[in-house]
Design a protein around this motif. Sequence first.
Motif, short mmCIF file in Angstrom:
data_model
loop_
_atom_site.label_atom_id
_atom_site.label_comp_id
_atom_site.label_asym_id
_atom_site.label_seq_id
_atom_site.Cartn_x
_atom_site.Cartn_y
_atom_site.Cartn_z
N ARG A 119 0.85 -1.18 0.00
CA ARG A 119 0.00 0.00 0.00
C ARG A 119 0.89 1.24 0.00
O ARG A 119 2.06 1.19 0.38
CB ARG A 119 -0.92 0.01 1.22
N LEU A 120 0.33 2.34 -0.45
CA LEU A 120 1.04 3.60 -0.37
C LEU A 120 1.19 4.01 1.09
O LEU A 120 0.28 3.81 1.90
CB LEU A 120 0.27 4.68 -1.15
N ARG A 121 2.31 4.60 1.42
CA ARG A 121 2.57 4.92 2.82
C ARG A 121 1.64 6.03 3.33
O ARG A 121 1.18 6.00 4.46
CB ARG A 121 4.02 5.35 3.00
N LYS A 122 1.41 7.06 2.52
CA LYS A 122 0.51 8.16 2.87
C LYS A 122 0.92 8.85 4.18
O LYS A 122 0.08 9.23 4.99
CB LYS A 122 -0.94 7.67 2.98
N SER A 124 2.24 11.77 4.43
CA SER A 124 1.87 13.19 4.37
C SER A 124 0.45 13.44 4.90
O SER A 124 0.18 14.47 5.50
CB SER A 124 1.99 13.72 2.94
N GLU A 125 -0.44 12.46 4.69
CA GLU A 125 -1.82 12.60 5.15
C GLU A 125 -1.91 12.54 6.68
O GLU A 125 -2.88 13.05 7.27
CB GLU A 125 -2.70 11.51 4.53
N GLN A 126 -0.95 11.92 7.32
CA GLN A 126 -0.97 11.75 8.77
C GLN A 126 -0.05 12.75 9.49
O GLN A 126 -0.01 12.77 10.72
CB GLN A 126 -0.53 10.33 9.14
#
Length: 260
Positions: A119-122, A124-126
């Motif tokens: 999965r994408l780490r994401k 930046s969203e967190q």
Amino acid sequence: MSTVLELKHATKRIDNGLNETKIILNNVNLTIEKGEFVTVLGGNGAGKSTLFNSIAGTLSLSEGDLFINQQKITNYSEEKRATFFSRVFQDPKMGTAPRMTVAENLLLAMYRGQKRSLRLRKISEQRTFFTKICSEVGNGLENHLDTPTGNLSGGQRQALSLLMATLTKPELLLLDEHTAALDPKTSKQLMHLTDQRIKEADLTCLMITHRMEDALEYGNRLIVLQKGRIIKDLNKSEKEKLTLQDLLLFFEEEAELSVD
């Protein structure tokens, strides 16, 4: 209240060689209810670490059973039990991945107990969320989201371990002398954070400590181990009546018994 953890006749024996067997956990019966914050005291060799290792699955019991939410997990592996328990160790190096950044460690903790997949780490969203919870620590951890964990101070690393252990609510939080390697000021800060995290999330917790002041100040129940047995189990009102001198007297009595 509902029962979170139950040990029934938990016993651990080890062979010392020359046909000698040592009992390091001796027929322990222990029930932990939801929302209890239990501090655990005991001298060297009392069985504190054996108790935690038996709960976490690092050691298997010689006899007895272990239940989590009435579910028997005696034969569960350490990895399978990790879906129920979070643990913070005495050594700050043990709870984090040193080459991963603070943000990467926190993201890994968010997926604790979930099925692994690509999965994408994401991250930046967190980032806003990670900055917020790290700023609550009070030691500048929020300024090190992109710092490899191995470059942090011991206090920062231990605070990160605590955040990771409580990021997703575990059935039981195990704190294994998690302030022992820290200086008094840092230890005090971490205990304040610990108490805050436990109360805010209404966590159920077992905490081994060698600091008797912390055993008196924190938690709503106190158990004392001696030679693999629980010899004292004090509820909130009983614990509140204790003084530091009471605990010191107990350890003096324990030392005298050992000499005899």
